[in-house]
Structures are given as structure tokens and as C-alpha cells.
Design a protein around this motif. Structure first.
Motif, PDB file in Angstrom:
ATOM      1  N   UNK A   1     -13.238   4.904  96.364  1.00 53.50           N
ATOM      2  CA  UNK A   1     -13.971   4.760  95.098  1.00 53.50           C
ATOM      3  C   UNK A   1     -15.071   5.789  94.941  1.00 53.50           C
ATOM      4  N   UNK A   2     -14.995   6.877  95.708  1.00 54.91           N
ATOM      5  CA  UNK A   2     -15.989   7.934  95.574  1.00 54.91           C
ATOM      6  C   UNK A   2     -16.077   8.353  94.110  1.00 54.91           C
ATOM      7  N   UNK A   3     -17.289   8.547  93.621  1.00 58.38           N
ATOM      8  CA  UNK A   3     -17.473   8.846  92.200  1.00 58.38           C
ATOM      9  C   UNK A   3     -16.858  10.169  91.800  1.00 58.38           C
TER      10      UNK A   3
ATOM     11  N   UNK B   1     -13.357  10.952 106.875  1.00 55.24           N
ATOM     12  CA  UNK B   1     -13.536  12.349 106.468  1.00 55.24           C
ATOM     13  C   UNK B   1     -14.549  12.405 105.336  1.00 55.24           C
ATOM     14  N   UNK B   2     -15.101  13.589 105.119  1.00 57.07           N
ATOM     15  CA  UNK B   2     -16.174  13.706 104.137  1.00 57.07           C
ATOM     16  C   UNK B   2     -15.688  14.108 102.758  1.00 57.07           C
ATOM     17  N   UNK B   3     -14.482  14.677 102.667  1.00 56.82           N
ATOM     18  CA  UNK B   3     -13.988  15.133 101.375  1.00 56.82           C
ATOM     19  C   UNK B   3     -13.333  13.992 100.610  1.00 56.82           C
ATOM     20  N   UNK B   4     -13.416  14.069  99.316  1.00 56.04           N
ATOM     21  CA  UNK B   4     -12.852  13.038  98.469  1.00 56.04           C
ATOM     22  C   UNK B   4     -11.332  13.069  98.511  1.00 56.04           C
ATOM     23  N   UNK B   5     -10.650  11.887  98.546  1.00 51.83           N
ATOM     24  CA  UNK B   5      -9.193  11.895  98.547  1.00 51.83           C
ATOM     25  C   UNK B   5      -8.639  12.430  97.229  1.00 51.83           C
TER      26      UNK B   5
END
Length: 419
Positions: free
Chosen positions: A182-184, A372-376
Motif C-alpha cells: 500500500x505504499x503511496x 525491500x525499499x523499492x515500491x512493488x
């Protein structure tokens, strides 16, 4: 004339029926809004703020209520583990969560423990191995892991304590998946990722879609693992303190450094499908299921938690949605398949029929790579979906992962008990 009267009567009935439907819908919507408002009010009273997770889940109030009830129970209500232990276990999973650290201190946790695992009591350090196994390769959970914790001399865990610890670990691991999904920035992430610790390019069951080349391992070298930079919000655990010299500033960095909670950065998700299934003993639901085995065991060792978890599983699959029941089942079973769980009575051909490849890649990334730090990569098909529908998919991923992790842990406990 009679025909016109009948027509007008039918028309008036249709109009009345339509208005009643609108009124009923308004009542339902207002009721849902009132439920969300009540939940948010409770959060404001207990924590002084409404966290981002609750705001995301607010589009599904029925599920949110079940989720918050479970979370409150395992972290705050009666149980075998003392409160500081519970919140420290949560920090071991999400070690940059300032809220978890604030709560840990508020319930009487020792600030020195926040310097890293080496500063924690030996009993908590013993959880490190089962923590990383359940997080990355839950199928490896074995009777020997349980025995190590229960037979550790003066530092041994009781069975009830271990079950509560496992529930907290599984809850927090799956919650990381939801937060990651749910990363913005997800809606903007249409570009492919680099392979350095990022989501996979292979989907199990994807051979029919032209991707039969399964990599040996997706493990990234530790030197390529990128982690989120520490920012000011991570230092809120020190609220009220006034650093006046360099030593205090270095102590703040020590509190926030995630590497102090990671003992083996190279231990990460690997492909279950490439391994010897006989050696790893695929978990077949017909042999060990949540409904028949897991629920009764966990409820016996940790009172009432089985009912709360079961309510979550039922709630997320029964939410009103544009997604069909077949699609929801395909998402659930695909996640379990990736994690080594098989349903003998399910036709896995439905997965390829109902889930497009980019959606499968997204599901696997969120379920298996939340660290991981990057957005899917957001599936292109999602551009037509409402935010609540996308959130529903992420809720399904979270709950399917939670149940899978619990099944492996509880199977290991069962085997220890009958050994």
C-alpha cells in the motif's frame, strides 16, 4: 385507462423501490462511516493518533475492526508474555517503526534493548533464528527449532509463551507485506525494477505464460541490499530528551540503526518451487489445515486467539468486492503455492486463467519481498480499480501470508509435541 393506471402503479412502485434502495445504501454507507469514525476515535484515545495502516484499511471497516481487535489482543491484553517482550518482538520484525519503539518504552521496556539484539535478554535473542525463518523461508520451520527454544536451560520458553511470540512474529511479518503493497507511490511505479534485492521476475505456475526459466535463486548479495535512510521521525523514541553533545547524537543513531537487529543479512527468500519437495515436505492442506489442526492447537495454547484470527481470515474473504470469489481464491491459493502449501482439490490452472502475469508478479513481490525499499510494480490493470479494491487485494495477500506462516509454525510445534 386501466392499463395506464397499472403502468403508473408499476412505475411508482419502481420509483419507490429505487428510492428505498438509495435510502438503504445511504444508511449502510453512513453506518460504515460511523463504524470507521468510532474506530478512529478509539485509536485517538489510546494512541493520540490514527496510524497510516488504519487509514488505508478504513475503506473496509468490517475487516479493520477485526484486525485492530486481534492486534490489540496480542500486544496489550492478557497473555503469557510481559508487555515489553511483546513490543520488542514487534521491533525485531519492523525495527524502524517509531510507534513500536514508543510503545515499547511506554509499557516499561528497557531503552538499552533498543541498541540492538545484543543488548536484549538472552531469551529474546533466541527468537532470532525462528524470526528470520518464518519471515523468509517458513517451510524450513522444524521441530528442532521448537526444541531449541523450549529446552534452552534457564533461558527456555514455555509452550504458551512461544505460541504468543509466533503469533506476534507472523502478524508483524504479514503486516509488513500490507504496508509494502500500500505504499503511496505504488500507483506511479510502472517501471521494471533492478534485480538487487527487488521483487522477482519469475512466477510459479507461469510456464503456460511463456516464462518457464526458473532462476536458481533470487537472493541478492548483501552489499547490494538497499535500506531506507533513517530520518527524524525514527528518533521519536527519544522524545523529551535534549541531546547536547556528540555522544547523545551517536546514541540516537544507535537506537535507529536497523543493522543492529539483523544478524544474517544474506538470509532471504528463495524459490520453493526449485527445491526437492520430498526433502522440504510440502505442506498439504489435506494433512494439516488451519480449520482442522491449526485453530484447535493455537486456541488451546493461547486462549481466544484462534477465534480472533479465524475472524480475520473469514472477514477478508467475505468483504463485498468487485473481485469474484474465484479470483479471491486464486490469489489466496497462489500465495500459499509460492510458500510451499498445496491444495489437492484445487485446479491450479485457474491461477493462470484468472491472474494476469503482472498481477502474479505483484502478489509475489508483496508476499515474499516486503523487506525491500523499492515500491512493488503496480499491475497495469489496476488503473481501472478503485483504491478500496486494490487495498482488498493487499489485505488478501496479508492474510494468506499470515495463515501460511502460522501453519508452518504450528505444524512444527505439533511435531514437537508428538515426538
Amino acid at each position: 385507462m386501466v392499463w395506464m393506471l397499472k403502468s403508473n402503479l408499476i412505475l411508482s412502485q419502481d420509483v419507490l423501490g429505487y428510492k428505498l434502495k438509495l435510502l438503504l445504501r445511504e444508511v449502510i454507507v453512513n453506518g460504515e462511516k460511523e463504524r470507521v469514525s468510532l474506530l478512529f476515535m478509539k485509536a485517538l484515545v489510546s494512541r493520540g493518533s490514527v496510524d497510516a495502516v488504519s487509514q488505508q484499511m478504513a475503506s473496509h471497516p468490517q475487516y479493520l475492526e477485526s484486525f485492530l481487535r486481534t492486534q490489540h489482543y496480542i500486544l496489550h491484553m492478557d497473555g503469557p508474555l510481559p508487555l515489553p517482550y511483546r513490543h520488542y518482538i514487534a521491533i525485531m520484525v519492523c525495527n524502524l517503526a517509531s510507534y513500536a519503539k514508543n510503545t515499547f518504552l511506554r509499557v516499561g521496556g528497557d531503552p538499552l534493548w533498543l541498541q540492538g539484539l545484543e543488548a536484549a535478554p538472552p531469551r529474546l535473542r533466541l527468537l532470532d533464528h525462528i524470526n528470520k525463518v518464518l519471515a523468509h523461508q517458513p517451510w524450513l520451520a522444524a521441530c528442532s527449532h521448537i526444541q531449541t527454544l523450549l529446552k534452552a536451560g534457564e533461558q527456555c520458553w514455555s509452550l504458551a509463551e512461544l505460541v504468543q511470540a509466533v503469533v506476534i512474529l507472523a502478524h508483524c511479518h504479514s503486516l509488513c507485506s500490507f504496508v509494502f503493497g500500500c505504499d503511496t507511490d505504488s500507483d506511479l511505479a510502472h517501471l521494471a525494477k533492478s534485480p538487487n534485492g527487488t521483487p522477482p521476475t519469475f512466477c510459479p505456475l507461469d510456464a503456460a505464460n511463456g516464462n518457464a526459466n526458473v532462476p536458481q535463486s533470487l537472493k541478492a548479495p548483501s552489499e547490494h541490499i538497499t535500506r531506507r535512510r533513517v530520518n527524524d521521525s525514527d528518533f521519536t523514541v527519544l522524545k523529551g530528551r535534549k541531546p547536547s553533545d556528540l555522544e547523545d547524537e551517536e546514541e540516537m543513531l544507535c537506537f535507529a540503526d536497523p543493522s543492529h537487529f539483523i544478524t544474517d543479512p544474506d538470509f532471504c527468500h528463495q524459490e520453493f518451487a526449485r527445491r526437492d519437495e520430498d526433502h522440504l515436505q510440502v505442506l498439504r492442506v489435506q494433512d494439516y489445515s488451519w480449520e482442522v489442526h491449526g485453530f484447535s492447537l493455537i486456541n488451546r495454547l493461547y486462549s481466544d486467539i484462534g477465534h480472533l484470527l479465524d475472524d480475520r481470515f473469514r472477514s477478508v474473504t467475505s468483504l463485498p468486492s468487485l473481485h469474484s470469489s474465484d479470483l479471491k481464491r486464486a490469489i489466496w491459493n497462489y500465495i500459499h503455492y509460492v510458500l510451499g502449501i498445496r491444495y489437492d482439490d484445487y485446479d491450479y490452472g485457474e491461477v493462470n486463467q484468472l491472474l494476469e502475469r503482472d498481477l502474479k508478479l505483484y502478489i509475489k513481490a508483496v508476499a515474499c519481498f516486503p523487506d525491500v525499499t523499492k515500491t512493488p510494480v503496480c499491475p497495469l490493470s489496476w488503473t481501472l480499480l478503485k483504491a478500496s479494491e486494490r487495498i482488498h487485494v493487499n489485505l488478501l495477500i496479508m492474510e494468506a501470508r499470515l495463515q501460511a506462516e502460522l501453519l508452518y509454525a504450528l505444524r512444527a510445534i505439533t511435531r514437537y509435541m508428538i515426538a
